[in-house]
Design a protein around this motif. Sequence first.
Motif, PDB file in Angstrom:
ATOM      1  N   ASP A  69      -9.311   0.157   7.279  1.00 60.20           N
ATOM      2  CA  ASP A  69      -8.688   0.700   6.069  1.00 60.20           C
ATOM      3  C   ASP A  69      -7.390   0.001   5.687  1.00 60.20           C
ATOM      4  OD1 ASP A  69     -10.567   2.625   5.415  1.00 60.20           O
ATOM      5  OD2 ASP A  69      -9.656   4.149   6.704  1.00 60.20           O
ATOM      6  N   GLY A  70      -6.509  -0.228   6.659  1.00 56.69           N
ATOM      7  CA  GLY A  70      -5.193  -0.803   6.348  1.00 56.69           C
ATOM      8  C   GLY A  70      -5.325  -2.106   5.578  1.00 56.69           C
ATOM      9  N   VAL A  71      -6.197  -2.968   6.074  1.00 53.89           N
ATOM     10  CA  VAL A  71      -6.426  -4.282   5.470  1.00 53.89           C
ATOM     11  C   VAL A  71      -7.045  -4.128   4.082  1.00 53.89           C
ATOM     12  CG1 VAL A  71      -7.706  -6.446   5.781  1.00 53.89           C
ATOM     13  CG2 VAL A  71      -6.943  -5.160   7.792  1.00 53.89           C
ATOM     14  N   THR A  72      -8.041  -3.264   3.998  1.00 53.60           N
ATOM     15  CA  THR A  72      -8.793  -3.105   2.744  1.00 53.60           C
ATOM     16  C   THR A  72      -7.920  -2.490   1.649  1.00 53.60           C
ATOM     17  OG1 THR A  72     -10.765  -2.788   4.096  1.00 53.60           O
ATOM     18  CG2 THR A  72     -10.928  -2.181   1.786  1.00 53.60           C
ATOM     19  N   ILE A  73      -7.134  -1.520   2.026  1.00 54.59           N
ATOM     20  CA  ILE A  73      -6.282  -0.833   1.044  1.00 54.59           C
ATOM     21  C   ILE A  73      -5.221  -1.795   0.496  1.00 54.59           C
ATOM     22  CG2 ILE A  73      -4.503   0.965   0.797  1.00 54.59           C
ATOM     23  CD1 ILE A  73      -6.274   2.658   2.802  1.00 54.59           C
ATOM     24  N   LYS A  74      -4.643  -2.579   1.392  1.00 54.09           N
ATOM     25  CA  LYS A  74      -3.615  -3.545   0.975  1.00 54.09           C
ATOM     26  C   LYS A  74      -4.209  -4.557  -0.015  1.00 54.09           C
ATOM     27  CE  LYS A  74      -0.397  -6.636   3.129  1.00 54.09           C
ATOM     28  NZ  LYS A  74      -0.418  -7.520   4.280  1.00 54.09           N
ATOM     29  N   MET A  75      -5.400  -5.010   0.307  1.00 53.85           N
ATOM     30  CA  MET A  75      -6.066  -5.984  -0.550  1.00 53.85           C
ATOM     31  C   MET A  75      -6.380  -5.385  -1.930  1.00 53.85           C
ATOM     32  SD  MET A  75      -9.749  -7.639   0.091  1.00 53.85           S
ATOM     33  CE  MET A  75     -10.670  -6.346  -0.729  1.00 53.85           C
ATOM     34  N   LEU A  76      -6.865  -4.159  -1.927  1.00 53.47           N
ATOM     35  CA  LEU A  76      -7.224  -3.495  -3.190  1.00 53.47           C
ATOM     36  C   LEU A  76      -5.985  -3.304  -4.068  1.00 53.47           C
ATOM     37  CD1 LEU A  76      -7.607  -0.471  -4.720  1.00 53.47           C
ATOM     38  CD2 LEU A  76      -9.460  -2.123  -4.873  1.00 53.47           C
ATOM     39  N   ASN A  77      -4.879  -2.881  -3.449  1.00 52.34           N
ATOM     40  CA  ASN A  77      -3.635  -2.707  -4.211  1.00 52.34           C
ATOM     41  C   ASN A  77      -3.222  -4.021  -4.866  1.00 52.34           C
ATOM     42  OD1 ASN A  77      -3.653  -0.130  -3.215  1.00 52.34           O
ATOM     43  ND2 ASN A  77      -1.621  -0.199  -2.309  1.00 52.34           N
ATOM     44  N   ALA A  78      -3.351  -5.109  -4.119  1.00 56.03           N
ATOM     45  CA  ALA A  78      -2.978  -6.422  -4.652  1.00 56.03           C
ATOM     46  C   ALA A  78      -3.878  -6.806  -5.825  1.00 56.03           C
ATOM     47  CB  ALA A  78      -3.055  -7.470  -3.547  1.00 56.03           C
ATOM     48  N   GLU A  79      -5.171  -6.504  -5.724  1.00 57.47           N
ATOM     49  CA  GLU A  79      -6.107  -6.831  -6.822  1.00 57.47           C
ATOM     50  C   GLU A  79      -5.764  -6.036  -8.082  1.00 57.47           C
ATOM     51  OE1 GLU A  79      -8.609  -9.191  -6.966  1.00 57.47           O
ATOM     52  OE2 GLU A  79      -7.741  -9.828  -5.059  1.00 57.47           O
ATOM     53  N   VAL A  80      -5.428  -4.777  -7.916  1.00 56.67           N
ATOM     54  CA  VAL A  80      -5.056  -3.951  -9.072  1.00 56.67           C
ATOM     55  C   VAL A  80      -3.790  -4.515  -9.712  1.00 56.67           C
ATOM     56  CG1 VAL A  80      -4.206  -1.656  -9.757  1.00 56.67           C
ATOM     57  CG2 VAL A  80      -6.236  -1.850  -8.299  1.00 56.67           C
ATOM     58  N   ASP A  81      -2.833  -4.884  -8.885  1.00 56.74           N
ATOM     59  CA  ASP A  81      -1.558  -5.396  -9.403  1.00 56.74           C
ATOM     60  C   ASP A  81      -1.688  -6.740 -10.114  1.00 56.74           C
ATOM     61  OD1 ASP A  81      -0.075  -3.194  -8.810  1.00 56.74           O
ATOM     62  OD2 ASP A  81       0.598  -3.917  -6.856  1.00 56.74           O
ATOM     63  N   LYS A  82      -2.794  -7.438  -9.868  1.00 59.43           N
ATOM     64  CA  LYS A  82      -3.024  -8.705 -10.582  1.00 59.43           C
ATOM     65  C   LYS A  82      -3.402  -8.469 -12.040  1.00 59.43           C
ATOM     66  CE  LYS A  82      -4.846 -11.427  -6.723  1.00 59.43           C
ATOM     67  NZ  LYS A  82      -6.135 -11.878  -6.123  1.00 59.43           N
ATOM     68  N   ASN A  83      -3.689  -7.215 -12.397  1.00 64.05           N
ATOM     69  CA  ASN A  83      -4.188  -6.906 -13.749  1.00 64.05           C
ATOM     70  C   ASN A  83      -3.339  -5.839 -14.455  1.00 64.05           C
ATOM     71  OD1 ASN A  83      -6.978  -8.376 -13.859  1.00 64.05           O
ATOM     72  ND2 ASN A  83      -6.878  -7.412 -11.840  1.00 64.05           N
ATOM     73  N   PRO A  84      -2.063  -6.155 -14.703  1.00 70.82           N
ATOM     74  CA  PRO A  84      -1.164  -5.134 -15.263  1.00 70.82           C
ATOM     75  C   PRO A  84      -1.544  -4.691 -16.675  1.00 70.82           C
ATOM     76  CG  PRO A  84      -0.083  -7.278 -15.236  1.00 70.82           C
ATOM     77  CD  PRO A  84      -1.366  -7.438 -14.484  1.00 70.82           C
ATOM     78  N   ASP A  85      -2.331  -5.505 -17.378  1.00 72.83           N
ATOM     79  CA  ASP A  85      -2.665  -5.142 -18.760  1.00 72.83           C
ATOM     80  C   ASP A  85      -4.062  -4.547 -18.912  1.00 72.83           C
ATOM     81  OD1 ASP A  85      -0.190  -6.062 -19.704  1.00 72.83           O
ATOM     82  OD2 ASP A  85      -0.918  -8.138 -19.653  1.00 72.83           O
ATOM     83  N   ALA A  86      -4.676  -4.174 -17.813  1.00 71.26           N
ATOM     84  CA  ALA A  86      -6.051  -3.677 -17.881  1.00 71.26           C
ATOM     85  C   ALA A  86      -6.169  -2.382 -18.683  1.00 71.26           C
ATOM     86  CB  ALA A  86      -6.570  -3.448 -16.463  1.00 71.26           C
ATOM     87  N   ASN A  87      -7.314  -2.258 -19.397  1.00 64.89           N
ATOM     88  CA  ASN A  87      -7.645  -0.992 -20.078  1.00 64.89           C
ATOM     89  C   ASN A  87      -8.106   0.037 -19.074  1.00 64.89           C
ATOM     90  OD1 ASN A  87      -7.424  -1.810 -22.767  1.00 64.89           O
ATOM     91  ND2 ASN A  87      -9.438  -2.803 -22.652  1.00 64.89           N
TER      92      ASN A  87
END
Length: 197
Positions: A69-87
């Motif tokens: 979980d620790g690894v996966t959650i960190k990665m997911l947060n980073a992916e979301v943060d790459k898309n600040p303008d997402a709908n």
Amino acid sequence: MVQKTKKMTNIVLFGPPGAGKGTQAEVLKVKYQLVHISTGDVFRYNIKNQTQLGALAKSYMDKGHLVPDGVTIKMLNAEVDKNPDANGFVFDGFPRTAAQAEALALLMEEKSSQINAMVALEVDDQVLVGRLLERGKTSGRADDADEAIIRERVAEYYRKTDILKDFYKAQDKYFGVNGVGNIQEITARLSEVFDRL
Ligand code: ADP
């Protein structure tokens, strides 16, 4: 500075391995202008590019187990943060554990947003194993090539992931959709749910 308060629509596309999440997410992201994040794809990208994350993920994926979980959650947060303008986002392959679901709720809250729905593709286990073995003939994925690993992935799903339905049902956010049929039929069923959100 102007504060961003844009409203997003965020959907968890859910189902066991082989349910067709990736295929449908690719269609739905275009139709609804959402960013598609597939944790499996991000892990495979890291494996291909021989990153440290890739090496770690591979050791679990090759056995049909979940990446910690620790690894996966960190990665997911980073992916979301790459898309600040997402709908909004279609999450495919995340969350897969209770801890991941909690982390996702928190992340959405930080963005002044929320998960609007879990939309689940419902497919029988026998159909799943058959589909994955078939996909394994061309996907080049090690975890699709071996029936024992496929069965382990399905077992992991029932051990750790299936219960997430209850997490979203408790919030009145669960929508089940029949995942057997052709691709267009299933897109139409999913769209009926998306259009109501
Ligand atoms: P499928 O759903 O067809 O099994 P995915 O591409 O979604 O394929 O995932 C492949 C593998 O990547 C999983 O078996 C698991 O090892 C790892 N993985 C993907 N998403 C997660 C997650 N949210 N948590 C832990 N491991 C994950």
